[in-house]
Design a protein around this motif. Structure first.
Motif, PDB file in Angstrom:
ATOM      1  N   THR A   1     118.470  45.110   5.262  1.00 30.02           N
ATOM      2  CA  THR A   1     118.083  44.186   4.201  1.00 30.02           C
ATOM      3  C   THR A   1     119.057  44.293   3.039  1.00 30.02           C
ATOM      4  O   THR A   1     119.516  43.277   2.499  1.00 30.02           O
ATOM      5  CB  THR A   1     116.639  44.456   3.733  1.00 30.02           C
ATOM      6  N   GLN A   2     119.396  45.527   2.654  1.00 28.74           N
ATOM      7  CA  GLN A   2     120.341  45.719   1.556  1.00 28.74           C
ATOM      8  C   GLN A   2     121.703  45.122   1.903  1.00 28.74           C
ATOM      9  O   GLN A   2     122.337  44.461   1.083  1.00 28.74           O
ATOM     10  CB  GLN A   2     120.489  47.210   1.215  1.00 28.74           C
ATOM     11  N   HIS A   3     122.141  45.327   3.141  1.00 30.62           N
ATOM     12  CA  HIS A   3     123.418  44.758   3.588  1.00 30.62           C
ATOM     13  C   HIS A   3     123.367  43.228   3.511  1.00 30.62           C
ATOM     14  O   HIS A   3     124.318  42.591   3.037  1.00 30.62           O
ATOM     15  CB  HIS A   3     123.730  45.215   5.018  1.00 30.62           C
ATOM     16  N   PHE A   4     122.269  42.633   3.962  1.00 29.72           N
ATOM     17  CA  PHE A   4     122.097  41.183   3.924  1.00 29.72           C
ATOM     18  C   PHE A   4     122.129  40.667   2.483  1.00 29.72           C
ATOM     19  O   PHE A   4     122.811  39.685   2.173  1.00 29.72           O
ATOM     20  CB  PHE A   4     120.777  40.800   4.606  1.00 29.72           C
ATOM     21  N   ILE A   5     121.410  41.332   1.594  1.00 30.89           N
ATOM     22  CA  ILE A   5     121.376  40.921   0.189  1.00 30.89           C
ATOM     23  C   ILE A   5     122.766  41.026  -0.428  1.00 30.89           C
ATOM     24  O   ILE A   5     123.207  40.122  -1.146  1.00 30.89           O
ATOM     25  CB  ILE A   5     120.339  41.752  -0.598  1.00 30.89           C
ATOM     26  N   ASP A   6     123.461  42.113  -0.133  1.00 30.58           N
ATOM     27  CA  ASP A   6     124.815  42.282  -0.663  1.00 30.58           C
ATOM     28  C   ASP A   6     125.757  41.207  -0.145  1.00 30.58           C
ATOM     29  O   ASP A   6     126.544  40.638  -0.903  1.00 30.58           O
ATOM     30  CB  ASP A   6     125.371  43.663  -0.289  1.00 30.58           C
ATOM     31  N   LYS A   7     125.666  40.906   1.128  1.00 27.28           N
ATOM     32  CA  LYS A   7     126.585  39.972   1.770  1.00 27.28           C
ATOM     33  C   LYS A   7     126.285  38.516   1.408  1.00 27.28           C
ATOM     34  O   LYS A   7     127.188  37.748   1.069  1.00 27.28           O
ATOM     35  CB  LYS A   7     126.517  40.151   3.292  1.00 27.28           C
ATOM     36  N   VAL A   8     125.036  38.125   1.485  1.00 22.60           N
ATOM     37  CA  VAL A   8     124.666  36.725   1.314  1.00 22.60           C
ATOM     38  C   VAL A   8     124.365  36.377  -0.144  1.00 22.60           C
ATOM     39  O   VAL A   8     124.716  35.294  -0.611  1.00 22.60           O
ATOM     40  CB  VAL A   8     123.463  36.355   2.213  1.00 22.60           C
ATOM     41  N   TYR A   9     123.743  37.294  -0.874  1.00 21.91           N
ATOM     42  CA  TYR A   9     123.305  37.014  -2.243  1.00 21.91           C
ATOM     43  C   TYR A   9     124.065  37.828  -3.285  1.00 21.91           C
ATOM     44  O   TYR A   9     123.616  37.942  -4.427  1.00 21.91           O
ATOM     45  CB  TYR A   9     121.793  37.257  -2.375  1.00 21.91           C
ATOM     46  N   GLU A  10     125.198  38.386  -2.883  1.00 27.48           N
ATOM     47  CA  GLU A  10     126.044  39.174  -3.788  1.00 27.48           C
ATOM     48  C   GLU A  10     125.240  40.235  -4.529  1.00 27.48           C
ATOM     49  O   GLU A  10     125.433  40.470  -5.716  1.00 27.48           O
ATOM     50  CB  GLU A  10     126.788  38.257  -4.746  1.00 27.48           C
ATOM     51  N   GLY A  11     124.309  40.861  -3.824  1.00 29.69           N
ATOM     52  CA  GLY A  11     123.517  41.957  -4.373  1.00 29.69           C
ATOM     53  C   GLY A  11     122.312  41.533  -5.189  1.00 29.69           C
ATOM     54  O   GLY A  11     121.612  42.377  -5.738  1.00 29.69           O
ATOM     55  N   SER A  12     122.030  40.252  -5.272  1.00 33.13           N
ATOM     56  CA  SER A  12     120.932  39.758  -6.102  1.00 33.13           C
ATOM     57  C   SER A  12     119.644  39.616  -5.301  1.00 33.13           C
ATOM     58  O   SER A  12     119.484  38.660  -4.521  1.00 33.13           O
ATOM     59  CB  SER A  12     121.309  38.396  -6.711  1.00 33.13           C
ATOM     60  N   VAL A  13     118.719  40.531  -5.511  1.00 26.76           N
ATOM     61  CA  VAL A  13     117.400  40.423  -4.886  1.00 26.76           C
ATOM     62  C   VAL A  13     116.694  39.189  -5.429  1.00 26.76           C
ATOM     63  O   VAL A  13     116.001  38.477  -4.696  1.00 26.76           O
ATOM     64  CB  VAL A  13     116.568  41.700  -5.132  1.00 26.76           C
ATOM     65  N   LYS A  14     116.899  38.913  -6.703  1.00 27.61           N
ATOM     66  CA  LYS A  14     116.299  37.723  -7.320  1.00 27.61           C
ATOM     67  C   LYS A  14     116.751  36.463  -6.579  1.00 27.61           C
ATOM     68  O   LYS A  14     115.953  35.560  -6.340  1.00 27.61           O
ATOM     69  CB  LYS A  14     116.692  37.633  -8.792  1.00 27.61           C
ATOM     70  N   GLY A  15     118.013  36.409  -6.181  1.00 29.90           N
ATOM     71  CA  GLY A  15     118.520  35.259  -5.439  1.00 29.90           C
ATOM     72  C   GLY A  15     117.793  35.081  -4.112  1.00 29.90           C
ATOM     73  O   GLY A  15     117.449  33.962  -3.724  1.00 29.90           O
ATOM     74  N   LEU A  16     117.552  36.192  -3.437  1.00 26.21           N
ATOM     75  CA  LEU A  16     116.823  36.139  -2.167  1.00 26.21           C
ATOM     76  C   LEU A  16     115.400  35.634  -2.375  1.00 26.21           C
ATOM     77  O   LEU A  16     114.939  34.718  -1.690  1.00 26.21           O
ATOM     78  CB  LEU A  16     116.802  37.517  -1.501  1.00 26.21           C
ATOM     79  N   VAL A  17     114.706  36.225  -3.333  1.00 25.23           N
ATOM     80  CA  VAL A  17     113.310  35.850  -3.579  1.00 25.23           C
ATOM     81  C   VAL A  17     113.225  34.389  -4.041  1.00 25.23           C
ATOM     82  O   VAL A  17     112.346  33.641  -3.588  1.00 25.23           O
ATOM     83  CB  VAL A  17     112.645  36.807  -4.594  1.00 25.23           C
TER      84      VAL A  17
END
Length: 126
Positions: A83-99
């Motif tokens: 999940t952390q790898h996905f957030i870093d790769k797709v959302y440039e580390g932004s959990v807020k972007g994912l949510v």
């Protein structure tokens, strides 16, 4: 970071993680794969298990003529790392972007949305 698993490796790890016993036998894996409608050749399973040992996901112990496999990484630890790898790769580390994408992209059911909202609200208080 833990190495990403192939789809076939992940199927095997899920069977091992779901097994209630501390170790998993080769024969148990063969039976479970067949029961799931995904029969596997013996040599293919041996190769996949060897890769999982090499990647550090499993340890193998020879007991007589059989191997017992023990998970070295929990399912939760794998999910968190991926999940952390996905957030870093797709959302440039932004959990807020994912949510934000989950909520505004209409990707959650109403029930999932309410559960997420309650979880977030509870986290602020805790």
């Amino acid at each position: 970071m833990t190495q990403k698993l192939s789809d076939a490796e992940l199927e095997i790890m899920k069977i091992i993680w779901e097994n209630k016993k501390e170790t998993t036998l080769f024969s148990y894996l063969m039976e479970e794969l067949t029961a799931q409608g995904k029969p596997c050749q013996k040599n293919t399973l041996i190769v996949l298990l060897s890769r999982l040992v090499g990647k550090g996901y499993l340890s193998a112990t020879k007991i007589g003529r059989h191997n017992e496999y023990t998970p070295l990484i929990s399912e939760t630890a794998y999910q968190t790392a991926q999940t952390q790898h996905f957030i870093d790769k797709v959302y440039e580390g932004s959990v807020k972007g994912l949510v934000t994408n989950l909520v505004t992209g209409d990707l959650l059911t109403e029930e999932e949305y309410e559960e997420l909202r309650a979880l977030l609200e509870g986290g602020r208080r805790g």
